[in-house]
Write a protein that holds these residues in place. Sequence first.
Motif, PDB file in Angstrom:
ATOM      1  N   THR A   1      29.952  42.933  51.152  1.00  0.00           N
ATOM      2  CA  THR A   1      28.709  42.789  51.006  1.00  0.00           C
ATOM      3  C   THR A   1      28.434  41.061  51.012  1.00  0.00           C
ATOM      4  OG1 THR A   1      29.456  42.162  48.673  1.00  0.00           O
ATOM      5  CG2 THR A   1      28.346  44.466  49.271  1.00  0.00           C
TER       6      THR A   1
ATOM      7  N   SER B   1      29.618  33.758  46.583  1.00  0.00           N
ATOM      8  CA  SER B   1      28.301  33.808  45.661  1.00  0.00           C
ATOM      9  C   SER B   1      28.543  33.083  44.283  1.00  0.00           C
ATOM     10  CB  SER B   1      28.000  35.181  45.263  1.00  0.00           C
ATOM     11  OG  SER B   1      29.181  36.151  44.664  1.00  0.00           O
TER      12      SER B   1
ATOM     13  N   VAL C   1      24.407  38.963  38.795  1.00  0.00           N
ATOM     14  CA  VAL C   1      22.950  39.623  39.826  1.00  0.00           C
ATOM     15  C   VAL C   1      23.556  39.437  41.209  1.00  0.00           C
ATOM     16  CG1 VAL C   1      21.238  39.171  37.970  1.00  0.00           C
ATOM     17  CG2 VAL C   1      21.931  37.583  39.630  1.00  0.00           C
ATOM     18  N   GLY C   2      22.837  40.263  41.945  1.00  0.00           N
ATOM     19  CA  GLY C   2      23.344  40.052  43.606  1.00  0.00           C
ATOM     20  C   GLY C   2      24.580  40.187  43.700  1.00  0.00           C
ATOM     21  N   GLY C   3      25.132  39.094  44.697  1.00  0.00           N
ATOM     22  CA  GLY C   3      26.543  39.123  45.091  1.00  0.00           C
ATOM     23  C   GLY C   3      27.408  38.676  44.042  1.00  0.00           C
ATOM     24  N   ILE C   4      27.115  38.130  42.670  1.00  0.00           N
ATOM     25  CA  ILE C   4      27.733  37.742  41.643  1.00  0.00           C
ATOM     26  C   ILE C   4      28.331  38.929  41.203  1.00  0.00           C
ATOM     27  CG2 ILE C   4      27.997  36.537  39.599  1.00  0.00           C
ATOM     28  CD1 ILE C   4      25.445  35.094  40.484  1.00  0.00           C
ATOM     29  N   ARG C   5      27.716  40.141  41.286  1.00  0.00           N
ATOM     30  CA  ARG C   5      28.199  41.163  40.600  1.00  0.00           C
ATOM     31  C   ARG C   5      29.584  41.723  41.370  1.00  0.00           C
ATOM     32  NH1 ARG C   5      23.478  45.565  41.555  1.00  0.00           N
ATOM     33  NH2 ARG C   5      23.742  44.580  43.558  1.00  0.00           N
TER      34      ARG C   5
END
Lengths: 258, 321
Positions: B27, B32, B53-57
Amino acid sequence: MFRICNVIAALMLPVALVACGSGSNKSSQPSSPAAAPDAKKVDTSTAGSIAGRVTIEGTVPPNPAIAMSSDPACASANKDSAQAEIFVVKDGGLENVFVYIKTGLGNKYLFDTPTASVRIEQKGCRYVPHVVGVRVSQPLEVVNDDNTLHNVHGMGQANRQFNFGQPVPGLKNTVAFTVPEVLLPIKCDVHNWMHAYVGVVDHPYFAVTADGGKFELRTVPPGTYTVEAVHERLGPQTQTVTIGSKESKEITFTFKAQ
Amino acid sequence: MWLHRYARLVTVFTVLLIAAGGMVTSTDAGLSVPDWPTTYGWNMFAFPLSKMVGGIRYEHAHRLIASTVGFLTIVLALWTWWVEPRAWVRRLGFACLGAVVIQGLLGGLTVILLLPPAVSIAHAGLAQLFFCLTLTLTLVTSPGWKTPAPSLGDPLLRRLAVSTTAAIYVQILLGATMRHTNAGLAIPDFPLAFGHVVPPVWNPQVAIHFAHRVGALLVTLVILATSGHVIYHHRDRRELLRPALLLVFLVCTQVTLGAFVVLSGLQPVINTAHVVNGALVLGTSLVLMLRVLRLTADATAQTVQQITHSPNLGIISGARP
């Protein structure tokens, strides 16, 4: 068994050391010659201008839709469907194209470096503006106006890369670039649709097309120049332009939709 | 027995960790979280879930799972040291611990240095070695390993098994090099390359990608040779037959996934499945190799023993008659 592990570990190292350059759609980099000892400021009384338009022919591909559901803050800021900003076209004119004098100025002129910052905002999980121009050593501010986290990842090749986090709204970071680079991408790895592009040059003759693809480079000293227009997806195009004393030239760049 | 079960748990978590790492790369979320070992300035264990959220997940989840595996490995090393009578197995436990520590440091380093390919490839390569170490520990603490088994006098199988595992590992390193140099779609079609058997255009990324495809073909052939040898000559040995059959199944799955990675344009879940299945191919080959080494080593030892106890050869071997 341990001997086998040692063999495997030894095999890992040389492959790990393979590092390859990656291709890009960017322009060949503008040079940055040091000013000559007899370099002088541009005489505005004899300067002219280069104006024009960037157009696009053919069927322009639709900008892909962006799914922002991975971050509720972004989704709520874009309740209508969001799209990427790769092709912004108005009346056949292509916007967000960086136009600048690539060669011809040599080291004959001295230019003051602006101290005022150029600003990019992260608003609604997008970079605003999408393309900016900045001078070498001029501050570039990146501000988080969103109620979510962003990281700001500058992917310079000639300039040093950077990556910093902006976890709360209102945070501002300032960067500056040391050498010319067109275009230098900035992206957010948290929100993988967020991309911005920075044209870094060492003189004041640059513009980003707007209002139907129009641009203007003012107070250009007389001479013969290579003018380049760079689009994030379609790449660069160049034209040679000769400007006489107080002369204004009109040029048009026409990109073909691929 | 409990140590074996616990080692198995650590191995399962390691596979999960490899999957999480695969999702980070697939991803493009590796940066991130720009800081390490903190997460946006928070202690990583105190980072609010609402901010994942987003790429942090993907990146933060990878870090949390990695920390869990690190903790599990500390316990594994200490437990092994405490209860295991075999010195080399005790050392193996601490080799696992050393590998996971270096792996964590490489993970942090690649974030801080903004994903230089050499560090990222080393991180990917060591992940597989760490998996091999935990799997080895799991295998050698199993009841089956400790039970005496009839030895195997088959030096060819020994060479085949070792070559297969080494070839798979080299192929995995090539795959990691491809991922971390953005060469995954350098050849956009499959099974041909730009419509040809051999690419008509070359650059470093095309070369890496093509090398991975050629590697896949060679690895498949080596696996078929090894598994075929087991099936033909040792089908009565279940401890060899089972991994040999599994290896054939997994390599077929791997080639299929590899094709779909290209055809789907690097779809993250397919891409990650390819990485995880690659680890399973390596692990299965490792198990087969270790079993073969053990059985053939027993055979060698028995042969030596027979020679050294032979009255006629006692002087030559240096043994007392």
